[in-house]
Design an enzyme around this catalytic site. Sequence first.
Site, PDB file in Angstrom:
ATOM      1  N   LYS A   9      17.572  46.248  48.752  1.00 41.22           N
ATOM      2  CA  LYS A   9      17.398  45.792  50.128  1.00 41.22           C
ATOM      3  C   LYS A   9      16.050  46.264  50.698  1.00 41.22           C
ATOM      4  O   LYS A   9      15.351  47.077  50.063  1.00 41.22           O
ATOM      5  CB  LYS A   9      18.560  46.331  50.973  1.00 41.22           C
ATOM      6  CG  LYS A   9      19.928  45.816  50.532  1.00 41.22           C
ATOM      7  CD  LYS A   9      20.985  46.334  51.494  1.00 41.22           C
ATOM      8  CE  LYS A   9      22.370  46.089  50.980  1.00 41.22           C
ATOM      9  NZ  LYS A   9      23.382  46.656  51.896  1.00 41.22           N
ATOM     10  N   TYR A  49      26.353  37.064  53.786  1.00 45.85           N
ATOM     11  CA  TYR A  49      27.184  38.012  54.541  1.00 45.85           C
ATOM     12  C   TYR A  49      28.224  37.320  55.425  1.00 45.85           C
ATOM     13  O   TYR A  49      28.714  37.921  56.385  1.00 45.85           O
ATOM     14  CB  TYR A  49      26.291  38.936  55.374  1.00 45.85           C
ATOM     15  CG  TYR A  49      25.630  40.039  54.554  1.00 45.85           C
ATOM     16  CD1 TYR A  49      26.398  40.861  53.710  1.00 45.85           C
ATOM     17  CD2 TYR A  49      24.266  40.283  54.622  1.00 45.85           C
ATOM     18  CE1 TYR A  49      25.809  41.868  52.960  1.00 45.85           C
ATOM     19  CE2 TYR A  49      23.677  41.302  53.870  1.00 45.85           C
ATOM     20  CZ  TYR A  49      24.462  42.087  53.039  1.00 45.85           C
ATOM     21  OH  TYR A  49      23.892  43.096  52.289  1.00 45.85           O
ATOM     22  N   ASN A 112      21.659  51.327  53.058  1.00 49.84           N
ATOM     23  CA  ASN A 112      22.255  51.876  51.835  1.00 49.84           C
ATOM     24  C   ASN A 112      21.597  51.333  50.564  1.00 49.84           C
ATOM     25  O   ASN A 112      22.188  51.349  49.491  1.00 49.84           O
ATOM     26  CB  ASN A 112      23.773  51.685  51.837  1.00 49.84           C
ATOM     27  CG  ASN A 112      24.171  50.226  51.810  1.00 49.84           C
ATOM     28  OD1 ASN A 112      23.305  49.346  51.792  1.00 49.84           O
ATOM     29  ND2 ASN A 112      25.459  49.960  51.786  1.00 49.84           N
ATOM     30  N   GLU A 126      27.971  34.622  44.438  1.00 52.29           N
ATOM     31  CA  GLU A 126      26.714  35.165  44.984  1.00 52.29           C
ATOM     32  C   GLU A 126      25.513  34.762  44.122  1.00 52.29           C
ATOM     33  O   GLU A 126      24.453  34.421  44.647  1.00 52.29           O
ATOM     34  CB  GLU A 126      26.803  36.693  45.070  1.00 52.29           C
ATOM     35  CG  GLU A 126      27.760  37.171  46.154  1.00 52.29           C
ATOM     36  CD  GLU A 126      27.929  38.690  46.187  1.00 52.29           C
ATOM     37  OE1 GLU A 126      28.621  39.174  47.081  1.00 52.29           O
ATOM     38  OE2 GLU A 126      27.363  39.382  45.315  1.00 52.29           O
TER      39      GLU A 126
END
Length: 149
Positions: A9, A49, A112, A126
Site C-alpha cells: 500500500k 473495498y 498496515n 481480486e
Amino acid sequence: MEKSLVLIKPDGVQRGLIGEIISRFENRGLRLIAAKFMLVPLELAKAHYAVHQGKPFYEPLIKFITSSPVMAMVWTGPDAIAAIRQTVGKTRGTEAAPGTIRHDFALQARLNLIHASDSVENGEAEIALWFKPEELVEWKRCTEDWMYE
Ligand code: CMP
C-alpha cells in the site's frame, strides 16, 4: 496452486519497504507471477473495498489507497493464501505476531502496509479486478523442486 493478490500500500511504498516485503515472500519460497506499480483509480479502490462500504474507516481507507502509488502483485504457491497471511500478520500491527511484516513495520490498522487475499475465492475475484489474464506470467522457480513436495 492457490493464488493471492498482494498490494504493497502507499505507506509501504513511501517508506521504502517494497524490497523488504518482496524478499519475505521470495524467502518463503512463493512465486511472483504478476506485478505492476500504479496509482489506484477511484473506481478500482471502491470495487476492491466494496465489502467495507458503510464502515467508519471506509472513506479514509479509499482516500489512503488512492493517495500515492501501490505495488500490486500476484503470488502463488502451495497453500499460498495461508502462507501469505501468516507472513503478513493480523490487521493491526500491535496484534500481529512477532516476525510478521505488520508486527515488524506497523502499529495501527489503516496504515498496515499490505493487503493480501483472505480466501481462494476472494483471491480469484481480486486478481480478476486488478490484472488482465495475460498479465499473469507462467513460469517455475528453480527452487521449487527442492521446496514443493
Ligand atoms: P486490508 O487487508 O487492505 O483490508 C481492509 C483494510 O481496511 C485493512 O487492510 C486496513 O488498511 C483497513 N482497516 C481495517 N480495519 C480498520 C480500522 N479499524 N480502522 C482503520 N482502518 C482499518
